[in-house]
Design a protein around this motif. Structure first.
Motif, mmCIF file in Angstrom:
data_model
loop_
_atom_site.group_PDB
_atom_site.id
_atom_site.type_symbol
_atom_site.label_atom_id
_atom_site.label_comp_id
_atom_site.label_asym_id
_atom_site.label_seq_id
_atom_site.Cartn_x
_atom_site.Cartn_y
_atom_site.Cartn_z
ATOM 1 N N LEU A 106 0.832 -1.192 0.000
ATOM 2 C CA LEU A 106 0.000 0.000 0.000
ATOM 3 C C LEU A 106 0.868 1.243 0.000
ATOM 4 C CD1 LEU A 106 -2.670 -0.918 2.712
ATOM 5 C CD2 LEU A 106 -2.598 -1.558 0.282
ATOM 6 N N ASP A 107 0.554 2.194 -0.874
ATOM 7 C CA ASP A 107 1.277 3.458 -0.773
ATOM 8 C C ASP A 107 0.815 4.155 0.506
ATOM 9 O OD1 ASP A 107 -0.970 5.106 -1.251
ATOM 10 O OD2 ASP A 107 -0.127 6.052 -3.007
ATOM 11 N N THR A 108 1.508 5.185 0.904
ATOM 12 C CA THR A 108 1.292 5.770 2.227
ATOM 13 C C THR A 108 -0.131 6.276 2.409
ATOM 14 O OG1 THR A 108 3.635 6.350 2.315
ATOM 15 C CG2 THR A 108 2.169 7.462 3.870
ATOM 16 N N HIS A 109 -0.674 6.991 1.437
ATOM 17 C CA HIS A 109 -2.023 7.525 1.629
ATOM 18 C C HIS A 109 -3.076 6.420 1.645
ATOM 19 C CE1 HIS A 109 -0.404 11.572 1.149
ATOM 20 N NE2 HIS A 109 -1.462 11.905 1.851
ATOM 21 N N ILE A 110 -2.938 5.425 0.817
ATOM 22 C CA ILE A 110 -3.881 4.304 0.850
ATOM 23 C C ILE A 110 -3.818 3.635 2.216
ATOM 24 C CG2 ILE A 110 -4.426 2.027 -0.109
ATOM 25 C CD1 ILE A 110 -5.238 4.246 -2.017
ATOM 26 N N ALA A 111 -2.612 3.425 2.738
ATOM 27 C CA ALA A 111 -2.442 2.799 4.052
ATOM 28 C C ALA A 111 -3.081 3.641 5.154
ATOM 29 C CB ALA A 111 -0.956 2.580 4.336
ATOM 30 N N LEU A 112 -2.845 4.951 5.104
ATOM 31 C CA LEU A 112 -3.445 5.834 6.107
ATOM 32 C C LEU A 112 -4.968 5.827 6.012
ATOM 33 C CD1 LEU A 112 -1.150 8.974 6.118
ATOM 34 C CD2 LEU A 112 -1.656 7.493 8.056
ATOM 35 N N TRP A 113 -5.478 5.972 4.797
ATOM 36 C CA TRP A 113 -6.925 5.993 4.628
ATOM 37 C C TRP A 113 -7.549 4.695 5.132
ATOM 38 C CZ3 TRP A 113 -6.692 8.009 -1.092
ATOM 39 C CH2 TRP A 113 -6.354 9.364 -1.088
ATOM 40 N N ALA A 114 -6.853 3.581 4.954
ATOM 41 C CA ALA A 114 -7.380 2.291 5.410
ATOM 42 C C ALA A 114 -7.457 2.225 6.935
ATOM 43 C CB ALA A 114 -6.513 1.152 4.872
ATOM 44 N N ILE A 115 -6.437 2.712 7.625
ATOM 45 C CA ILE A 115 -6.436 2.552 9.093
ATOM 46 C C ILE A 115 -7.311 3.574 9.810
ATOM 47 C CG2 ILE A 115 -4.230 1.333 9.203
ATOM 48 C CD1 ILE A 115 -2.969 3.991 10.205
ATOM 49 N N VAL A 116 -7.581 4.713 9.162
ATOM 50 C CA VAL A 116 -8.436 5.714 9.817
ATOM 51 C C VAL A 116 -9.854 5.714 9.236
ATOM 52 C CG1 VAL A 116 -6.489 7.181 10.461
ATOM 53 C CG2 VAL A 116 -7.739 7.680 8.350
ATOM 54 N N ALA A 117 -10.155 4.730 8.381
ATOM 55 C CA ALA A 117 -11.479 4.600 7.761
ATOM 56 C C ALA A 117 -11.895 5.904 7.075
ATOM 57 C CB ALA A 117 -12.520 4.149 8.786
ATOM 58 N N ASP A 118 -10.972 6.467 6.311
ATOM 59 C CA ASP A 118 -11.206 7.712 5.597
ATOM 60 C C ASP A 118 -12.080 7.443 4.370
ATOM 61 O OD1 ASP A 118 -10.678 9.970 3.670
ATOM 62 O OD2 ASP A 118 -9.296 10.602 5.261
ATOM 63 N N ALA A 119 -13.043 8.324 4.144
ATOM 64 C CA ALA A 119 -13.959 8.178 3.009
ATOM 65 C C ALA A 119 -13.243 8.263 1.671
ATOM 66 C CB ALA A 119 -15.049 9.244 3.086
ATOM 67 N N ARG A 120 -12.009 8.791 1.657
ATOM 68 C CA ARG A 120 -11.261 8.881 0.400
ATOM 69 C C ARG A 120 -10.690 7.540 -0.049
ATOM 70 N NH1 ARG A 120 -7.487 13.801 2.145
ATOM 71 N NH2 ARG A 120 -7.719 12.617 4.065
ATOM 72 N N LEU A 121 -10.725 6.518 0.808
ATOM 73 C CA LEU A 121 -10.221 5.202 0.407
ATOM 74 C C LEU A 121 -11.126 4.655 -0.694
ATOM 75 C CD1 LEU A 121 -8.185 2.878 0.933
ATOM 76 C CD2 LEU A 121 -9.899 1.906 2.473
ATOM 77 N N PRO A 122 -10.585 4.467 -1.893
ATOM 78 C CA PRO A 122 -11.405 3.938 -2.985
ATOM 79 C C PRO A 122 -11.938 2.538 -2.670
ATOM 80 C CG PRO A 122 -9.399 4.917 -3.844
ATOM 81 C CD PRO A 122 -9.235 4.820 -2.345
#
Length: 131
Positions: free
Chosen positions: A5-21
């Protein structure tokens, strides 16, 4: 499949960010896939979280917290080797971010399927998944 996972995908995954595709979410949730996080991502989060940036959501967690979340999620951790670092020299000059360049080099060296949301990162290889 082994997914880096690139850094933003990894971050979005762990914080349940709506930007995670949704495609990334599905790949991460698939029990047949092994999810891998680079030490370079933990380093990037650590450095950038401490910088005064535009928005507090840029790096929403600290490096130590991100590492704890990655471990709790069961993600594998990938160390940065001297070979990974040297492989950066073989990459075309498409991207200026040294963390992204190192993560691309790792994905190509291991090999791993890198998942990114950055079209410039995707330009390095057909094996990189743009979500």
């Amino acid at each position: 499949m082994r997914l880096l996972l690139d850094t933003h995908i990894a971050l979005w995954a762990i914080v349940a960010d709506a930007r995670l595709p949704r495609q990334a979410e599905d790949l991460i949730a698939d029990q047949n896939n092994v999810v891998v996080i680079s030490a370079a991502s933990v380093w990037e989060i650590t450095i950038k979280h401490a910088l005064p940036r535009g928005l507090p959501t840029d790096m929403p967690v600290s490096g130590p917290d991100a590492l704890a979340y990655f471990k709790a999620a069961g993600y594998d951790l990938l160390a940065v080797t001297a070979e990974h670092a040297a492989a950066v020299a073989t990459l075309p000059d498409l991207h200026r971010d040294p963390f992204d360049r190192l993560i691309v080099a790792q994905a190509l060296q291991e090999p791993l399927r890198l998942i990114t949301h950055d079209p410039t990162v995707k330009a390095y290889s057909d094996s990189i998944l743009l979500v």
